[in-house]
Every structure is written in C-alpha cells, then in structure tokens.
Enzyme design. Structure first.
Site, short mmCIF file in Angstrom:
data_model
loop_
_atom_site.label_atom_id
_atom_site.label_comp_id
_atom_site.label_asym_id
_atom_site.label_seq_id
_atom_site.Cartn_x
_atom_site.Cartn_y
_atom_site.Cartn_z
N ARG A 62 -15.30 28.38 20.99
CA ARG A 62 -16.49 27.94 21.70
C ARG A 62 -17.16 29.16 22.34
NH1 ARG A 62 -17.04 24.07 27.09
NH2 ARG A 62 -16.83 26.07 28.12
N TYR A 109 -22.50 27.53 33.66
CA TYR A 109 -21.32 26.79 33.23
C TYR A 109 -20.63 27.49 32.05
CZ TYR A 109 -18.40 23.78 30.59
OH TYR A 109 -17.33 23.32 29.88
N ASP A 144 -21.22 24.14 24.14
CA ASP A 144 -21.32 22.98 25.04
C ASP A 144 -22.63 23.07 25.83
OD1 ASP A 144 -20.91 20.90 26.81
OD2 ASP A 144 -18.85 21.47 27.32
N HIS A 147 -23.46 20.83 28.02
CA HIS A 147 -23.07 20.29 29.32
C HIS A 147 -24.17 19.44 29.98
CE1 HIS A 147 -20.05 20.32 32.61
NE2 HIS A 147 -19.27 20.56 31.59
N GLU A 207 -22.13 20.30 21.75
CA GLU A 207 -21.50 19.27 22.60
C GLU A 207 -22.42 18.87 23.76
OE1 GLU A 207 -17.82 20.70 24.15
OE2 GLU A 207 -17.75 19.19 25.73
N GLU A 232 -16.86 13.37 26.75
CA GLU A 232 -15.76 13.73 27.66
C GLU A 232 -15.83 12.95 28.97
OE1 GLU A 232 -16.54 17.97 27.91
OE2 GLU A 232 -17.19 17.76 29.98
N ARG A 250 -15.52 12.93 22.02
CA ARG A 250 -14.92 13.91 22.91
C ARG A 250 -13.92 13.32 23.90
NH1 ARG A 250 -13.70 18.38 23.30
NH2 ARG A 250 -14.76 19.22 25.09
N GLU A 302 -9.57 20.62 21.58
CA GLU A 302 -9.86 21.69 22.54
C GLU A 302 -8.54 22.12 23.18
OE1 GLU A 302 -12.23 20.37 25.83
OE2 GLU A 302 -12.93 22.39 26.31
N TRP A 334 -25.08 18.80 36.04
CA TRP A 334 -24.22 19.98 35.90
C TRP A 334 -23.40 19.90 34.62
CZ3 TRP A 334 -18.88 20.63 35.62
CH2 TRP A 334 -18.48 21.99 35.54
O1 EZ4 Z 1 -16.69 20.61 32.57
O2 EZ4 Z 1 -13.29 19.64 32.19
O3 EZ4 Z 1 -15.86 20.84 27.28
N1 EZ4 Z 1 -15.38 20.99 28.35
C1 EZ4 Z 1 -15.99 20.76 29.52
C2 EZ4 Z 1 -15.18 20.99 30.74
C3 EZ4 Z 1 -15.58 20.08 31.89
C4 EZ4 Z 1 -14.45 19.98 32.88
C5 EZ4 Z 1 -14.76 18.96 33.96
O4 EZ4 Z 1 -13.63 18.68 34.69
O5 EZ4 Z 1 -17.14 20.40 29.54
O6 EZ4 Z 1 -15.28 22.32 31.14
CO CO Z 2 -17.69 19.70 27.59
#
Ligand code: EZ4
Ligand code: CO
Length: 413
Positions: free
Chosen positions: A148, A160, A221, A223, A247, A273, A294, A350, A413
């Site tokens: 990643r 992030y 990701d 996010h 992702e 996730e 996920r 992952e 976030w």
């Molecule tokens: O932000 O697990 O793909 N992984 C992620 C992680 C999440 C954290 C949150 O607790 O997006 O880094």
């Molecule tokens: Co993620």
C-alpha cells in the site's frame, strides 16, 4: 454437557490498547475473542462485562450459531460497531474453543484449506518520494509481495497513513509505526485539502511504477475523504498505474453513491472496514459496485457473520480484503487467517506487524513466508494470552485523529 463457566474481559495496552474476551468451560477448555474498537475500547468492555458475560455462564459453548442469533436478536437494538464487536468476540472465542475441543486448527472446521497461504500487503509511506521509495524497499526486504502506498501532500502538515516515525507533527502521546491512534486526552488534529490531494497522487503512482516496475501489486487508501465524483476522477487518473485496489474512496454509508464512481473508472474498489453487518453491503454487493470486502472478523460479528457476508459476495465475484491494521489484535488476526485460508473467494490480507510487547502478551503461531501468511496448525486459533504479561499494561486513553479543512471545517478522517 460442557458449559461456559467464566467469561473474562482482559484489557491490556502493551503497544496500544487491546480488548480480549476469554471464555473457560467447566471441563477446562478456553477460547479467545478480540473485541478491540480503536478509540472506543471501553464501550465494548462495558457491553461485554455488564450485559453479555452474565448471559454466557452455563451455556453450551458448542452452540455457536444459536449463541450468535441469541445475542443479535435478544438485544433488540441491532447492529452498530460496539454491539457487533462484542458479538464478534463471543463468536470467535466459541470457534476457538470448539476447534481446541476438536484438536484441530480452526480452518479445518471451516471447511479446510483452499490455498497454501494468504497473499498479504504491507504499508509503505513517506512524506516525500525518496522516503516513500525507501519504505517500499524496506517492505520488499521484509518479504512483502503487495504494498500500500500513502504519502504526504504538499501544503498539508499531517496526512493519514504516513508512518508516525516519519511525522514531525505527532507530539501528543506515544504511537508506533503507522498506528493512527495516539495516546492522550484529546484527538490529534490533521488537515485536509482534497484538490491538493487529487493533483498530487497520480504523480506519486507514476513515480512508483517508474521505480519498481509494472508487476508489484500496489494499493491505496482514500480513507473516506472524497465525494463520488472526485473518487471517479481519481480512479480514472490512476488507471494507467494498474492498482490492485483503491480503498474507501468515499464515506460509503450512501451505498448508491458508488454507482457514480463505478460509471467513471475501472480501478478496482475496496470498501467496508467501518461496516459491521451484511446490510451495509446490500447495494454494493448486489449491484457489483465493489471488488473487495474490507470487513474484519473483529468488527463484523465474528466468523459466523463475516463468513455469510463473504459467501454472499462470492456470488457476485467479489473477494475478501480483510482489514488487518495494528488495532486488530493477534487474536483477531488469527481469526482472519483461518477464515481467509478456508473460503474460496479470498483476495488479499492486510498485514501490519505488532510491536514486541504485544507479541509477549499474545503468543502467536502464524507463519510468514514468500509474502504469504498461514495461521499454523495448532488447535484452535493458535494464540494464547499471557494474563500476567497483559496485567503489566493497563488501559491508556487513546483517540484516532480527526480532520479539518483549511477553513476550519471538520471533514471525514
Ligand atoms: O484507519 O485501523 O486500511 N486501514 C485503515 C486503518 C484505520 C484504522 C482505524 O482504527 O484505514 O489505518
Ligand atoms: Co482503510
């Protein structure tokens, strides 16, 4: 008939906080389940200790499906991350216990191995390209065969996915590697600008492909930060770099929003996730709006429920991509590995290494070879909990960061 005698909730914070449920039967068998919910750990502790543990005493531990249905339906209040993490912990502990009773590794009870090992991806990151390239090389040396890619964005101070050890801005509390939660009394604030990110990211992938060639599977990701049309634009811009997946391109509570993304790009999409039941996937799966699920065992009602989600997804050629950050405990990771080994539609896992103190609290038996994970062949999950060691590390308040746009507006976030 064997019955559950004790249900203990163990909270420990070796490198970070973990919540573990340990069930013991009157004939001396034990089972472990992971109930860790990053930044909201104690809510699950209370749910388990105050409301679930008393219901488990005296129950037949072998009735896994019945216990799942009982906990889900008898609460009346359904779904949600706290409820589903608590149910997951009970479910995984019961599967661990049953497999130990059978003297078999758990994957055997789930139908046996469908493959020899699980392709896993790691997290390379850097504030700039040289740092990112070093991190990719480091991951290749550690044996990763899928990576990643996350980087800093010019003009933003904190982004992030860039490892904490590389971030000058992280001052609150103490974190390790890329772990995004920080110990302390208030969440760390990060900043965000989607236009700056969209301008920057395609060039990063062009540079990484230029340096490391076309073959290495690369992931990214988003996010939850983009709108559907922004995500469509990014997916299209990344197509030349052949991503394994993009992702969480949007906050996907609005599942229909993914139709718009899909209309614009063939970049494969992974989502889920933060989801906790099959209902979060209903539109995404039936309309084939994603390619990878996920969800983690820990956050989705355990093996019993995630298996149903993955079987449903399999009918639509959608595969697993189980969440495996450091906030999934070694117990939750082991559950993921047994499930991933058994299902037909495994995609990728992952995998972040836990810290040294965590490895002393949880003794693990999984193996890592040629970029692939295997859960091992010990009975049950193959994880034991050292409660004396766990007791050395009391809970420490910790929060995930949050985001503000440059004008001060709170953002996803
Ligand atoms: O932000 O697990 O793909 N992984 C992620 C992680 C999440 C954290 C949150 O607790 O997006 O880094
Ligand atoms: Co993620």
């Amino acid at each position: 008939m064997t019955s559950i005698e004790t249900a203990e909730v163990v909270v420990t914070s070796p490198d970070r906080n973990f919540v573990t449920l340990r069930l013991t039967t009157d004939d001396g068998l034990t089972g472990l389940g992971d109930a860790t919910l990053n930044g909201r750990e104690l809510a699950v502790v209370s749910y388990l200790r105050d409301h679930v543990a008393p219901l488990l005493i005296g129950r037949d531990p072998h009735r896994i499906e019945d216990t799942w249905q009982f906990l889900y339906r008898s609460a009346y209040w359904r779904r949600g991350p706290v409820t589903m993490a608590a149910i997951a912990a009970v479910d995984v502990a019961l599967w661990d216990l049953k497999a130990r009773a059978a003297g078999m590794p758990l994957y055997q009870l789930l139908g046996g191995a469908s493959r020899t090992g699980l392709l896993a991806y790691g997290h390379a990151s850097g504030r700039d390209l040289p740092e990112l390239f070093d991190s990719v090389r480091d991951h290749l040396e550690q044996g990763y065969r899928a990576i990643r890619i996350q980087t800093g964005v010019p003009g933003l101070k904190a982004v992030y996915g860039v490892a904490a050890t590389q971030r000058a801005d992280v001052t609150v509390g103490d974190r390790y590697d890329y772990e995004p939660a920080s110990r302390g009394v208030f969440p760390q604030e990060e900043d965000w600008d989607t236009r700056a990110y969209l301008r920057h990211l395609p060039g990063v992938f062009e540079a990484v492909r230029g340096e490391f060639g076309p073959e290495l599977p690369l992931l990214h990701d988003g996010h939850h930060r983009m709108t559907p049309i922004q995500a469509g634009r990014l997916g299209k811009a990344l197509e030349p770099y052949d991503l394994f997946w993009l992702e969480d391109c949007t906050p996907a509570e609005n599942q229909q929003g993914l139709r718009l993304v899909r209309q614009h790009t063939t970049t494969p999409l992974a989502i889920g996730e933060v989801f906790n039941t099959v209902w979060d996937y209903q539109t995404l799966v039936t309309e084939q709006l994603i390619d990878y699920v996920r969800s983690a065992v820990t956050h989705t009602g355990g093996i019993t429920h995630l298996r149903k989600i993955l079987d449903f997804a399999a009918q639509y050629q959608i595969r697993s991509g189980m969440h495996g950050p450091t906030d999934i405990s070694p117990v939750g990771m082991a559950a993921a590995l047994h499930l991933g080994l058994a299902i037909h539609n495994f995609g990728i896992q992952e995998y972040m290494k836990h810290g040294a103190r965590t490895d002393e609290v949880f003794h693990q038996t999984f193996t890592w070879k040629d970029g692939r994970l295997h859960p091992g062949d010990e009975p049950g999950l193959g994880v034991t909990l050292d409660t004396d060691e766990a007791g050395k590390y009391p809970y420490q308040r910790a929060y995930l960061p949050y985001n503000r746009l440059t004008d001060g507006t709170v953002h996803d976030w």
